[in-house]
Design an enzyme around this catalytic site. Structure first.
Site, PDB file in Angstrom:
ATOM      1  N   ARG A 109      -5.457  -6.419  13.966  1.00 28.47           N
ATOM      2  CA  ARG A 109      -4.426  -5.523  13.405  1.00 28.47           C
ATOM      3  C   ARG A 109      -3.193  -6.350  13.039  1.00 28.47           C
ATOM      4  O   ARG A 109      -2.550  -6.126  12.022  1.00 28.47           O
ATOM      5  CB  ARG A 109      -4.059  -4.399  14.384  1.00 28.47           C
ATOM      6  CG  ARG A 109      -2.893  -3.572  13.868  1.00 28.47           C
ATOM      7  CD  ARG A 109      -2.657  -2.236  14.562  1.00 28.47           C
ATOM      8  NE  ARG A 109      -3.027  -2.170  15.938  1.00 28.47           N
ATOM      9  CZ  ARG A 109      -2.346  -2.706  16.964  1.00 28.47           C
ATOM     10  NH1 ARG A 109      -1.224  -3.381  16.746  1.00 28.47           N
ATOM     11  NH2 ARG A 109      -2.778  -2.578  18.194  1.00 28.47           N
ATOM     12  N   TYR A 153       2.915   8.863  -9.624  1.00 31.93           N
ATOM     13  CA  TYR A 153       1.557   9.212  -9.203  1.00 31.93           C
ATOM     14  C   TYR A 153       1.652  10.408  -8.239  1.00 31.93           C
ATOM     15  O   TYR A 153       2.529  10.432  -7.359  1.00 31.93           O
ATOM     16  CB  TYR A 153       0.918   7.993  -8.527  1.00 31.93           C
ATOM     17  CG  TYR A 153      -0.309   8.353  -7.731  1.00 31.93           C
ATOM     18  CD1 TYR A 153      -1.412   8.939  -8.344  1.00 31.93           C
ATOM     19  CD2 TYR A 153      -0.363   8.135  -6.367  1.00 31.93           C
ATOM     20  CE1 TYR A 153      -2.532   9.298  -7.609  1.00 31.93           C
ATOM     21  CE2 TYR A 153      -1.475   8.477  -5.625  1.00 31.93           C
ATOM     22  CZ  TYR A 153      -2.552   9.069  -6.256  1.00 31.93           C
ATOM     23  OH  TYR A 153      -3.644   9.427  -5.521  1.00 31.93           O
ATOM     24  N   LYS A 160      -6.874  -0.581  -7.709  1.00 31.30           N
ATOM     25  CA  LYS A 160      -6.970  -0.487  -9.159  1.00 31.30           C
ATOM     26  C   LYS A 160      -7.259  -1.871  -9.767  1.00 31.30           C
ATOM     27  O   LYS A 160      -8.292  -2.440  -9.497  1.00 31.30           O
ATOM     28  CB  LYS A 160      -5.695   0.158  -9.702  1.00 31.30           C
ATOM     29  CG  LYS A 160      -5.296   1.459  -8.953  1.00 31.30           C
ATOM     30  CD  LYS A 160      -6.315   2.537  -9.123  1.00 31.30           C
ATOM     31  CE  LYS A 160      -6.201   3.786  -8.291  1.00 31.30           C
ATOM     32  NZ  LYS A 160      -5.209   4.029  -7.318  1.00 31.30           N
TER      33      LYS A 160
HETATM   34  C1  LIG Z   1       0.450   4.190  -9.713  1.00 31.08           C
HETATM   35  C2  LIG Z   1      -0.209   4.451  -8.390  1.00 31.08           C
HETATM   36  N1  LIG Z   1       0.458   4.192  -7.262  1.00 31.08           N
HETATM   37  C3  LIG Z   1      -0.091   4.417  -6.054  1.00 31.08           C
HETATM   38  C4  LIG Z   1      -1.360   4.949  -5.929  1.00 31.08           C
HETATM   39  C5  LIG Z   1      -1.927   5.191  -4.557  1.00 31.08           C
HETATM   40  O1  LIG Z   1      -2.841   4.199  -4.222  1.00 31.08           O
HETATM   41  P1  LIG Z   1      -4.138   4.410  -3.303  1.00 31.08           P
HETATM   42  O2  LIG Z   1      -4.998   5.426  -3.983  1.00 31.08           O
HETATM   43  O3  LIG Z   1      -4.740   3.054  -3.215  1.00 31.08           O
HETATM   44  O4  LIG Z   1      -3.646   4.916  -1.990  1.00 31.08           O
HETATM   45  C6  LIG Z   1      -2.085   5.237  -7.075  1.00 31.08           C
HETATM   46  C7  LIG Z   1      -3.429   5.810  -6.980  1.00 31.08           C
HETATM   47  O5  LIG Z   1      -3.988   6.296  -7.942  1.00 31.08           O
HETATM   48  C8  LIG Z   1      -1.495   4.978  -8.347  1.00 31.08           C
HETATM   49  O6  LIG Z   1      -2.148   5.248  -9.487  1.00 31.08           O
END
Ligand SMILES: Cc1ncc(COP(=O)(O)O)c(C=O)c1O
Length: 381
Positions: free
Chosen positions: A48, A100, A197
């Protein structure tokens, strides 16, 4: 090192135990100690706190973002949550008004009773943004380009203001990636990624990251990560590190395919609007030109006069694009934000922002662009 070399070698060294060129997956929760409090290797006691595969990834993350320190998390939202935990009741955070959906949900619902006050503002309205700053303002949070409306914020302009007022400035760089834009170079204090992503790039892992070039910020965030335990597993770290090694190659193709598709859609009779910052008539095109190397492979479209039923029908008619949440993988994806990625935002707010029911978001992959164009043509017909 230049960027394309950094994606492969930045912050990396061969495995000291075996000479392995790729860092091994240290699939272990704990590390042996020769006597109590004397670990065999002083850097590793318990996974961790630190794990060598994770350390290799964290070094790579710091290197590609031109930061000094990186931290890897079990998801992008876990990374954002770690940062938010460093604030206290009475603090105020100014965030961009198009985020998001999951980030917005965290800010407005998970932190609702925390005593932290959130303001959401159009970051292109700099005077309005400045008017929200007061002595309690502790963080400015932007996503640029935003998900899904491709709005941009001028990182350098905002950084000038936050630096002057000693306010932390964090940028969600998920859509652009450091191939296109380097927020720390432009004056931000912290970069956040959903490494799920483009960094991972193969839709096979959920992970997040925070990167900074400030040791005091790093120490605070690391303390929270280790204390709250949102660490990723070593196999996932290995996968993201492998993804990063081809980031520059993939991004080049995402951008060139994205451009051809955006241009095709712009003149399509069934499309009312195309959101893509590469168009000269995009309201933030000049910001994009100033701070991004190219315009990316994320495109949102509004279908002309389409009902929800028509929109669903089109979204379900693709043969090469897959209808799925997420983005940034090698394969092309199509998404209906209103019912998928942004469903957690109340309808009235979605409509106000422009996340309407006939909006679709494309994550253009790295396939042959002719096949993607053909697929769009048949789905739209
Ligand atoms: C621009 C953006 N920020 C943050 C996130 C959150 O990331 P995660 O899905 O890996 O928790 C996403 C998820 O789609 C995103 O598109």
């Amino acid at each position: 090192m230049k960027f394309n070399t950094k994606t492969i070698h930045g912050g990396q060294h061969h495995d000291p135990a075996t000479g392995a060129v790729m860092p091994p997956v240290y699939q272990t929760s704990t590390f042996v100690q020769t006597s109590p409090g004397q670990p065999l290797n002083p850097d590793y006691e318990y996974s961790r706190a630190a794990n060598p595969t994770r350390s290799a990834l964290e070094n790579a993350l710091a290197s590609i973002e031109n930061g000094t320190r990186g931290l890897a998390f079990s998801s992008g939202l876990a990374a954002t949550d770690c940062l938010l935990r460093s604030f206290k009741s009475g603090d105020e955070i100014i965030a961009m008004d198009d985020l998001y959906g999951g980030t917005y949900r965290m800010f407005t619902r998970i932190y609702k009773d925390s005593g932290i006050k959130f303001h959401f503002v159009d970051m292109n309205n700099i005077e309005k943004f400045k008017s929200l700053i007061n002595e309690n303002t502790k963080l400015v949070w932007v996503e640029t380009p935003t998900n899904p409306l491709m709005k941009l914020a001028d990182i350098q302009e905002i950084a000038k203001i936050t630096k002057n007022k000693k306010i932390l400035f964090a940028v969600d760089n998920t859509f652009a990636t450091p191939y296109l834009q380097k927020p720390l170079d432009l004056g931000a204090d912290i970069v956040m990624h959903s490494a799920t992503k483009y960094l991972g790039g193969h839709s096979d892992v959920v992970m997040g990251a925070l990167i900074t070039n400030d040791d005091a910020i790093f120490d605070k965030l690391y303390f929270i990560l280790n204390s709250c335990g949102a660490n990723p597993g070593p196999m996932d770290c290995f996968l993201v590190m492998r993804g990063i090694k081809t980031l520059h190659l993939r991004m080049e193709r995402h951008c060139s395919n994205g451009r051809k598709i955006a241009e095709y859609l712009k003149t399509h009779p069934k499309i009312e609007k195309v959101y893509w910052p590469g168009f000269t008539d995009h309201p933030n095109h000049l910001i994009a030109k100033k701070q991004m190397k190219d315009f990316g492979g994320m495109i949102s479209i509004v279908l002309k006069g389409a009902s929800l039923e028509d929109t669903f029908k089109i979204a379900s008619s693709f043969k090469v694009f897959s209808l799925a949440e997420s983005l940034g993988g090698v394969e092309s994806l199509i998404n209906h934000p209103a019912t998928m990625t942004h469903a957690s935002i109340p309808k009235a707010e979605r409509d106000k922002a422009g996340v309407v029911e006939n909006l679709l978001r494309l994550s253009v992959g790295v396939e042959d662009v002719e096949d993607l164009l053909e697929d769009l043509k048949q789905a739209l017909s």
